[in-house]
Scaffold this active site. Sequence first.
Site, PDB file in Angstrom:
ATOM      1  N   ASP A   1       0.949  -1.168  -0.209  1.00 35.27           N
ATOM      2  CA  ASP A   1       0.123   0.292  -0.079  1.00 35.27           C
ATOM      3  C   ASP A   1       0.924   1.444  -0.110  1.00 35.27           C
ATOM      4  OD1 ASP A   1      -3.054   0.392   1.793  1.00 35.27           O
ATOM      5  OD2 ASP A   1      -2.243   1.775   0.255  1.00 35.27           O
TER       6      ASP A   1
HETATM    7  C1  GLC Z   1      -4.000   4.187  -0.310  1.00 37.50           C
HETATM    8  C2  GLC Z   1      -5.182   3.283   0.103  1.00 37.50           C
HETATM    9  C3  GLC Z   1      -5.038   2.125  -1.044  1.00 37.50           C
HETATM   10  C4  GLC Z   1      -5.164   2.609  -2.529  1.00 37.50           C
HETATM   11  C5  GLC Z   1      -3.717   3.210  -2.591  1.00 37.50           C
HETATM   12  C6  GLC Z   1      -3.510   3.717  -3.694  1.00 37.50           C
HETATM   13  O1  GLC Z   1      -3.433   4.637   0.649  1.00 37.50           O
HETATM   14  O2  GLC Z   1      -5.154   2.491   1.247  1.00 37.50           O
HETATM   15  O3  GLC Z   1      -6.450   1.497  -0.833  1.00 37.50           O
HETATM   16  O4  GLC Z   1      -5.243   1.718  -3.274  1.00 37.50           O
HETATM   17  O5  GLC Z   1      -3.223   4.162  -1.466  1.00 37.50           O
HETATM   18  O6  GLC Z   1      -3.984   4.929  -3.993  1.00 37.50           O
END
Ligand code: GLC
Length: 736
Positions: free
Chosen positions: A290
């Site tokens: 993430d």
């Molecule tokens: C964010 C979220 C995740 C998302 C990623 C890209 O922090 O936790 O769900 O897909 O970053 O935006």
Amino acid sequence: MKRTAIIYILSIFLFSNSFAQSLKPLYENPSAPIEKRVEDLLKRMTLSEKLEQMTQRVIGQNNNASNAELDKRNYSPLTGSFINFSNNPGFANEIQRKAMKESRLGIPVLLGMDVIHGFRTIFPIPLAQGCTWNPDLTKKSCEIAAKEATLSGIKWTFSPMIDVARDPRWGRVAEAYGEDTYSNSQFSVAAVKGYQGEKLSDKYSISACLKHYIGYSLSEGGRDYHASDVSPLTLWETFMPPYKAGVEAGAQTLMSAFNDITGVPASANYFTLTEVLKNKWKHDGFVVSDWKAVYQLIDQGFASDSADAGAKAVNAGVEMDMNDEIYVKYLPEKIKQKEVQMSRIDDAVRRILRVKFRLGLFDNPYVDDIAEASRYLQPESQKLAEKCAEESMVLLKNEKTVLPLSDKIKKIAVIGPIAKDQVNVMGSWTCNGKSENTIGLFDGLQKEYKNKAEITYTKGCDFEGTDESDFANALNIAAQSDVIILCLGEKRGWSGENASRASIALPEIQEKLAAKLKEAGKPIVLVLSNGRPLELTRLEPLADAILEIWQPGNFGGNPFAGIISGRLNPSGRLDITFPKVTGQIPMYYNMRPNARSSMKDWNGLYQDVKNDPMFWFGHGLSYSNFVYYDLKTSKTTFTENETISIEVKIKNSTNVDGQETVFWYVSDPVASITQPMKKLKYFEKKEIKAGQESTFIFRIDPKRDLSFVDGTGKSILEKGKFFIEVNSQKLAIELK
Ligand code: GLC
């Protein structure tokens, strides 16, 4: 003659495609097997090219002004992936051309985006979609989202989110399909198949990404990014099944979560990322972290610095790090120190290249640059979005059948901050969705009641604050109407990521408006648009009817109005429990029995609140009336290799066609590991025409439906009595 023939044949071969191909490296040959192309390319790559493939950066700018990164042209053409905020196919082609033409090996870039419930056509939030009990609608919505994303150059979505969630204080409860493991598994498969299509290399297929792996929804106290204490039993019983189902459905990627899993962060957890995902489930795609979750290992006290974080994440099984450039900057040092083996780097890059080859990016890297009007918001997309919204809406209360409104109703007062809202009803994570495309509730009612009733409107109050200046006006409009449609709810920023709330009640100003309008003495239809279950203890008694519309996306207005008028019959059922008060959290349908559940007095229950919720998981009313009868089984006793059929007849005793969802629960009253009071094992939704009846059948496979898991994930089937429960009727069966 012979010489001429030889020259002729030779010239054909020399200028033939296969000869031309034979001059190219194998990895550029579209007819070569993917695994051979991967290995051929991998062996040509330098370490820096490999680490760039394991790096995701951010680029582009969409209509969300707070995007972290703007358009950056000075990025490395070797970058493996970008989160691409732009929706411009020409921009995507430019990035791709740079990757293919300006790099030594011409490896295409994988452009990803959070296409969570639509790309430009915004569908209901996933928590709402779960209430349709119709995974096929989700599959179809993901197909449309995939096509709109592809036409914008996106070939990877960070979706579906399948974190079974039972704490509505946690804002991300909006993004998955409710509190049940089995239903999240079914919707996980539907979404993966919708995004990835029949074949990944199909023109409009994009890679899915199961997230957030794993246990994120147990973030302590519902506070986002906090540690999760996940017992091995809960891990296997509650959280693993939707991921296993998604992997078996072919999901090419997963995203490792922010949370600490009982002492080992999800983004550095060798057990979940490698022992389970790669070794046990044989997943051959890749895991992306993430957002900066690799770097956050330092915050979590698991890594001493960025280099340490990078080594721990990649060794645990995270192949690509999102937007912190740790791999590309620090892994060379860790490889030199032998803390990271080249074999792990090669395995990571192999997995990433494999997905790119499967998506067809090497052979078809560019997207058709067609006009925006034909890329998005096609009529069939709007139609499907309306169908999704219609089937996601849940009629929670309907005293004296105030709904559907009678034809005698000629003056309708529409009041509340959601009534004309076009932004917040779209929900969180709206990708390239635009509020100007939203058909709001007031719009829908005006269209539905054109030349039939007079619609009056005032906002009454804002979402929050203390301004009561429009209360008197609202009461006046209400007093002159036949019915009040009171539209309350949440801002879209109150759910989603980093949107935890200590109370799940609506702000007091909204409750005060409802109390004020009660003075008008007219029926109140309370309409709720929200991204989580709400505390309705003070609002529920004021409302004659309650319609939960969730955050229906761009096209909730018309189906909403259709349900109000009776043109449509509501068929949504809750995929998550509504506690009475925040203090009851966690409260969900399949809790384990308490030690005194057989005793009748308040033992172990709250002294200050009755222990049942406001509305249970599975609750939802219809304009039809469905009578269940003749519940029976093909066999009462059976052995583990036999399947048995349980069936129930349902009659629609009204003159209104309707859809009924039948929930089949299994309970196991005595087991070597205590079991939840009941577990959803199958559901089926069908239309039953007015006055007609239908038979619903649950075919039980004992190993699948009567077994349970232990803390190692082992499936256990024990002989003994079980109960099959449907619509609160129970049937005893016995495994001999
Ligand atoms: C964010 C979220 C995740 C998302 C990623 C890209 O922090 O936790 O769900 O897909 O970053 O935006």
